[in-house]
Write a protein that holds these residues in place. Structure first.
Motif, PDB file in Angstrom:
ATOM      1  N   CYS A   1      11.249  -6.247   0.231  1.00 50.91           N
ATOM      2  CA  CYS A   1      11.251  -4.851  -0.223  1.00 50.91           C
ATOM      3  C   CYS A   1      12.618  -4.228   0.078  1.00 50.91           C
ATOM      4  O   CYS A   1      13.108  -4.322   1.202  1.00 50.91           O
TER       5      CYS A   1
ATOM      6  N   SER B   1      11.980  -1.163   2.821  1.00 49.84           N
ATOM      7  CA  SER B   1      11.548  -1.414   4.198  1.00 49.84           C
ATOM      8  C   SER B   1      11.987  -2.774   4.739  1.00 49.84           C
ATOM      9  O   SER B   1      11.833  -3.044   5.923  1.00 49.84           O
TER      10      SER B   1
ATOM     11  N   ARG C   1      10.135  -2.984  -4.547  1.00 46.99           N
ATOM     12  CA  ARG C   1       9.772  -1.990  -3.544  1.00 46.99           C
ATOM     13  C   ARG C   1       8.260  -1.971  -3.387  1.00 46.99           C
ATOM     14  O   ARG C   1       7.533  -1.806  -4.361  1.00 46.99           O
ATOM     15  N   LYS C   2       7.818  -2.127  -2.144  1.00 42.08           N
ATOM     16  CA  LYS C   2       6.392  -2.072  -1.839  1.00 42.08           C
ATOM     17  C   LYS C   2       5.865  -0.687  -2.186  1.00 42.08           C
ATOM     18  O   LYS C   2       6.528   0.321  -1.930  1.00 42.08           O
ATOM     19  N   GLU C   3       4.678  -0.649  -2.736  1.00 46.01           N
ATOM     20  CA  GLU C   3       4.083   0.613  -3.123  1.00 46.01           C
ATOM     21  C   GLU C   3       3.840   1.491  -1.893  1.00 46.01           C
ATOM     22  O   GLU C   3       3.292   1.039  -0.886  1.00 46.01           O
ATOM     23  N   GLY C   4       4.267   2.751  -1.969  1.00 42.51           N
ATOM     24  CA  GLY C   4       4.010   3.725  -0.912  1.00 42.51           C
ATOM     25  C   GLY C   4       4.894   3.601   0.317  1.00 42.51           C
ATOM     26  O   GLY C   4       4.696   4.311   1.298  1.00 42.51           O
ATOM     27  N   VAL C   5       5.891   2.734   0.277  1.00 43.28           N
ATOM     28  CA  VAL C   5       6.748   2.535   1.449  1.00 43.28           C
ATOM     29  C   VAL C   5       7.896   3.532   1.439  1.00 43.28           C
ATOM     30  O   VAL C   5       8.555   3.732   0.425  1.00 43.28           O
ATOM     31  N   GLU C   6       8.112   4.160   2.600  1.00 47.22           N
ATOM     32  CA  GLU C   6       9.237   5.077   2.765  1.00 47.22           C
ATOM     33  C   GLU C   6      10.461   4.232   3.104  1.00 47.22           C
ATOM     34  O   GLU C   6      10.388   3.301   3.904  1.00 47.22           O
TER      35      GLU C   6
END
Length: 175
Positions: free
Chosen positions: A78, A81, A141-146
């Motif tokens: 990702c 993150s 990008r992982k879903e929901g990752v800041e």
């Protein structure tokens, strides 16, 4: 991860174009564990769990047409993150090749012309790896990752003159 030797194909399946003909022939490919490890190293991915493809190839004296479907599962990193994440690629593709370079063309026509394939053999494994690299998400990008930048950045960007405003007792309305 297995390192590949220079000039060693990660996944190869060569066909003789003379045996294909203009009516076409269908090929099904599946990369084995060792090939998938070399493909992962080439694509800078932690791992490739699956790489399958089906391609219908037709060839004439002047052109080659490839119509295919790629089905792959891979582990990516990702970009936000740096955590491992799964990516699935399932996509149809079409590729046209010319057997000989066309006569004189303008620069604009050259950009739109199909690629030229020289020789009597075509490596379907290499085509499949190329299609995978084109179909992969360029910024996974992982879903929901800041993102790390969002998590550790200051809440707002202050102007270098913001400190002067507070010393002088002025705000945005009273300048």
């Amino acid at each position: 991860m297995t390192e590949s030797k220079p000039n060693t194909p990660e996944f190869t399946h060569e066909i003789e174009l003379g045996e294909v003909g203009k009516h076409g022939k269908t090929f099904r490919l599946s990369a084995n564990e060792e090939e998938r490890a070399r493909i992962a190293a080439r694509l800078d991915a932690p791992s490739v769990e699956k790489l399958d493809g089906e391609m219908c190839i037709s060839a004439t004296k002047s052109a080659i047409r490839v119509e295919g479907k790629i089905d792959a599962e891979l582990t990516r990193e990702c970009v936000a993150s740096l955590e491992p994440m799964q990516e699935r690629v399932s996509e149809d593709f079409e590729i046209d090749f010319l057997r000989e370079p066309p006569e004189e063309m303008s620069e604009e026509e050259d950009l739109e012309a199909p690629e030229v394939h020289e020789g009597s053999r075509l490596d379907l494994g290499e085509l499949l790896v190329q299609q995978l690299s084109l179909a992969m998400d360029p910024f996974p990008r992982k879903e929901g990752v800041e993102s790390l930048a969002e998590a550790y950045a200051p809440p707002e960007k202050l102007s270098p003159f913001a400190g002067l405003k507070s010393i002088l007792g002025k705000d945005d309305d009273n300048q």
